[in-house]
Design a protein around this motif. Structure first.
Motif, mmCIF file in Angstrom:
data_model
loop_
_atom_site.group_PDB
_atom_site.id
_atom_site.type_symbol
_atom_site.label_atom_id
_atom_site.label_comp_id
_atom_site.label_asym_id
_atom_site.label_seq_id
_atom_site.Cartn_x
_atom_site.Cartn_y
_atom_site.Cartn_z
ATOM 1 N N ARG A 144 0.856 -1.179 0.000
ATOM 2 C CA ARG A 144 0.000 0.000 0.000
ATOM 3 C C ARG A 144 0.889 1.225 0.000
ATOM 4 O O ARG A 144 1.675 1.450 0.933
ATOM 5 N N GLY A 145 0.813 1.991 -1.079
ATOM 6 C CA GLY A 145 1.665 3.158 -1.198
ATOM 7 C C GLY A 145 1.326 3.938 -2.445
ATOM 8 O O GLY A 145 0.440 3.561 -3.226
ATOM 9 N N PRO A 146 2.020 5.054 -2.680
ATOM 10 C CA PRO A 146 1.728 5.916 -3.828
ATOM 11 C C PRO A 146 1.999 5.209 -5.145
ATOM 12 O O PRO A 146 3.031 4.555 -5.319
ATOM 13 N N LEU A 147 1.073 5.353 -6.089
ATOM 14 C CA LEU A 147 1.208 4.696 -7.388
ATOM 15 C C LEU A 147 2.325 5.314 -8.218
ATOM 16 O O LEU A 147 2.958 4.630 -9.026
ATOM 17 N N SER A 148 2.586 6.591 -8.011
ATOM 18 C CA SER A 148 3.521 7.321 -8.869
ATOM 19 C C SER A 148 4.976 6.967 -8.617
ATOM 20 O O SER A 148 5.852 7.383 -9.384
ATOM 21 N N LEU A 149 5.245 6.165 -7.567
ATOM 22 C CA LEU A 149 6.633 5.823 -7.248
ATOM 23 C C LEU A 149 6.987 4.383 -7.586
ATOM 24 O O LEU A 149 8.154 3.996 -7.471
ATOM 25 N N GLY A 150 6.005 3.586 -7.990
ATOM 26 C CA GLY A 150 6.279 2.176 -8.233
ATOM 27 C C GLY A 150 6.654 1.478 -6.942
ATOM 28 O O GLY A 150 6.141 1.805 -5.871
ATOM 29 N N GLU A 151 7.586 0.529 -7.003
ATOM 30 C CA GLU A 151 8.063 -0.155 -5.798
ATOM 31 C C GLU A 151 9.500 -0.599 -6.038
ATOM 32 O O GLU A 151 9.771 -1.660 -6.609
ATOM 33 N N GLU A 152 10.427 0.245 -5.609
ATOM 34 C CA GLU A 152 11.840 0.059 -5.926
ATOM 35 C C GLU A 152 12.435 -1.178 -5.268
ATOM 36 O O GLU A 152 13.349 -1.808 -5.824
ATOM 37 N N SER A 153 11.931 -1.554 -4.090
ATOM 38 C CA SER A 153 12.589 -2.609 -3.317
ATOM 39 C C SER A 153 12.564 -3.967 -3.995
ATOM 40 O O SER A 153 13.372 -4.838 -3.658
ATOM 41 N N HIS A 154 11.644 -4.186 -4.950
ATOM 42 C CA HIS A 154 11.570 -5.472 -5.625
ATOM 43 C C HIS A 154 11.976 -5.399 -7.098
ATOM 44 O O HIS A 154 11.828 -6.361 -7.836
ATOM 45 N N ALA A 155 12.481 -4.255 -7.527
ATOM 46 C CA ALA A 155 12.916 -4.081 -8.920
ATOM 47 C C ALA A 155 14.222 -4.861 -9.159
ATOM 48 O O ALA A 155 14.948 -5.176 -8.209
ATOM 49 N N PRO A 156 14.540 -5.172 -10.430
ATOM 50 C CA PRO A 156 13.830 -4.781 -11.659
ATOM 51 C C PRO A 156 12.695 -5.740 -11.989
ATOM 52 O O PRO A 156 12.670 -6.886 -11.527
ATOM 53 N N TYR A 157 11.768 -5.261 -12.822
ATOM 54 C CA TYR A 157 10.590 -6.028 -13.200
ATOM 55 C C TYR A 157 10.633 -6.352 -14.699
ATOM 56 O O TYR A 157 11.016 -5.522 -15.512
ATOM 57 N N ASP A 158 10.220 -7.568 -15.016
ATOM 58 C CA ASP A 158 10.095 -7.950 -16.422
ATOM 59 C C ASP A 158 8.888 -7.272 -17.068
ATOM 60 O O ASP A 158 8.863 -7.056 -18.281
ATOM 61 N N LEU A 159 7.883 -6.975 -16.237
ATOM 62 C CA LEU A 159 6.642 -6.370 -16.726
ATOM 63 C C LEU A 159 6.164 -5.342 -15.721
ATOM 64 O O LEU A 159 6.080 -5.622 -14.512
ATOM 65 N N ILE A 160 5.882 -4.136 -16.200
ATOM 66 C CA ILE A 160 5.166 -3.138 -15.395
ATOM 67 C C ILE A 160 3.800 -2.970 -16.029
ATOM 68 O O ILE A 160 3.689 -2.632 -17.210
ATOM 69 N N TYR A 161 2.772 -3.221 -15.245
ATOM 70 C CA TYR A 161 1.390 -3.309 -15.740
ATOM 71 C C TYR A 161 0.554 -2.251 -15.030
ATOM 72 O O TYR A 161 0.398 -2.289 -13.797
ATOM 73 N N PHE A 162 0.034 -1.291 -15.798
ATOM 74 C CA PHE A 162 -0.849 -0.267 -15.237
ATOM 75 C C PHE A 162 -2.290 -0.734 -15.387
ATOM 76 O O PHE A 162 -2.779 -0.908 -16.510
ATOM 77 N N ASP A 163 -2.969 -0.899 -14.266
ATOM 78 C CA ASP A 163 -4.356 -1.377 -14.293
ATOM 79 C C ASP A 163 -5.304 -0.182 -14.344
ATOM 80 O O ASP A 163 -6.139 0.030 -13.456
ATOM 81 N N GLY A 164 -5.147 0.601 -15.407
ATOM 82 C CA GLY A 164 -5.935 1.813 -15.593
ATOM 83 C C GLY A 164 -5.171 2.738 -16.514
ATOM 84 O O GLY A 164 -4.105 2.394 -17.039
ATOM 85 N N ALA A 165 -5.696 3.939 -16.726
ATOM 86 C CA ALA A 165 -5.088 4.872 -17.677
ATOM 87 C C ALA A 165 -4.118 5.818 -16.982
ATOM 88 O O ALA A 165 -4.303 6.197 -15.822
ATOM 89 N N ILE A 166 -3.068 6.198 -17.725
ATOM 90 C CA ILE A 166 -2.092 7.169 -17.258
ATOM 91 C C ILE A 166 -1.947 8.245 -18.335
ATOM 92 O O ILE A 166 -2.337 8.048 -19.484
ATOM 93 N N SER A 167 -1.380 9.386 -17.967
ATOM 94 C CA SER A 167 -1.225 10.483 -18.932
ATOM 95 C C SER A 167 0.154 10.475 -19.575
ATOM 96 O O SER A 167 0.342 11.009 -20.677
ATOM 97 N N THR A 168 1.132 9.883 -18.904
ATOM 98 C CA THR A 168 2.483 9.762 -19.432
ATOM 99 C C THR A 168 3.204 8.695 -18.630
ATOM 100 O O THR A 168 2.786 8.370 -17.500
#
Length: 233
Positions: A144-168
């Motif tokens: 549970r945390g801000p969406l705009s920061l992702g989650e650095e502690s478990h990076a890198p990711y093979d897939l980043i999946y946005f479950d909704g729309a973003i502007s950039t």
């Protein structure tokens, strides 16, 4: 006190009805619309989508519509989720970051497809429901945390999946995505209209992403990715 027989709910019969609804969703909505990945179709036949919406919305859980979750958030319509999943090409053993995980449907789908999933959600009520849905899945790590920061502690990711729309594409994608990874989501155009996209890192020696735009869809912006308004004097 027991309920009269006429209104008692038979759990086995109820589950059979949900199973039939899932099969109709796949056979009437997904397969005729070029969703052909057998693993995705199998996963969507199995996962209990009705557990991802408020009780009042459960009768519509498998209908071809996005369902409101409150505070401007929605559970994306089944076909749109399936198109995002197919574009993402999730493979067993990969690590996915789900941004705007909501009530957990997409995170649970990716986990059922054999991925390790880090699910990020900022809304307290949605996060609680999503955690409950994914609680039996050891491959889902809920944050549970801000969406705009992702989650650095478990990076890198093979897939980043946005479950909704973003502007950039947010800045964290450049840092937290694996060198051969991909970003999938919906890029906002105007109003509630967006485009499904797949982004991959630009070739070595260059910066940024190569963005491939696919089909249009109607989807609200995730609240943390609504552009700030500027005023000119």
């Amino acid at each position: 006190m027991t309920l009269p027989a006429a209104i008692m709910i038979d759990p086995a019969a109820a589950e059979q009805e949900w199973e039939e609804a899932r099969n109709l969703m796949v056979d009437d909505q997904l397969r005729p619309s070029e969703i052909s990945n057998p693993r995705i179709l199998k996963a969507m036949r199995s996962l209990s989508r009705q557990d991802c919406v408020p009780t009042a919305q459960q009768a519509l859980a498998y209908a071809d519509v996005s369902l409101p979750l409150g505070e401007g958030r929605v559970l994306l319509q089944p076909l749109l989720t399936a198109r995002l999943m197919q574009a993402a090409n999730p493979l067993p053993g990969q690590h996915a970051l789900v941004i705007g995980a909501g009530t957990g449907y997409s995170a649970a789908l990716l986990a059922s497809l054999g991925l390790t999933v880090t699910a990020v959600e900022s809304n307290a009520a949605l996060s609680e429901q999503g955690q409950a849905l994914c609680s039996a899945m050891s491959s889902v790590h809920w944050v549970r945390g801000p969406l705009s920061l992702g989650e650095e502690s478990h990076a890198p990711y093979d897939l980043i999946y946005f479950d909704g729309a973003i502007s950039t594409l947010p800045a964290f994608c450049h840092i937290q995505l694996a060198a051969d990874g991909r970003v999938v989501g919906l890029m906002h155009k105007a109003g509630d209209l967006s485009e499904l996209f797949v982004a991959t890192p630009a070739p070595e020696g260059t910066t940024g992403f190569i963005l491939t735009r696919l089909s249009e869809a109607r989807c609200p912006l995730l609240p943390e990715f609504v552009p700030s308004r500027s005023f000119a004097l």
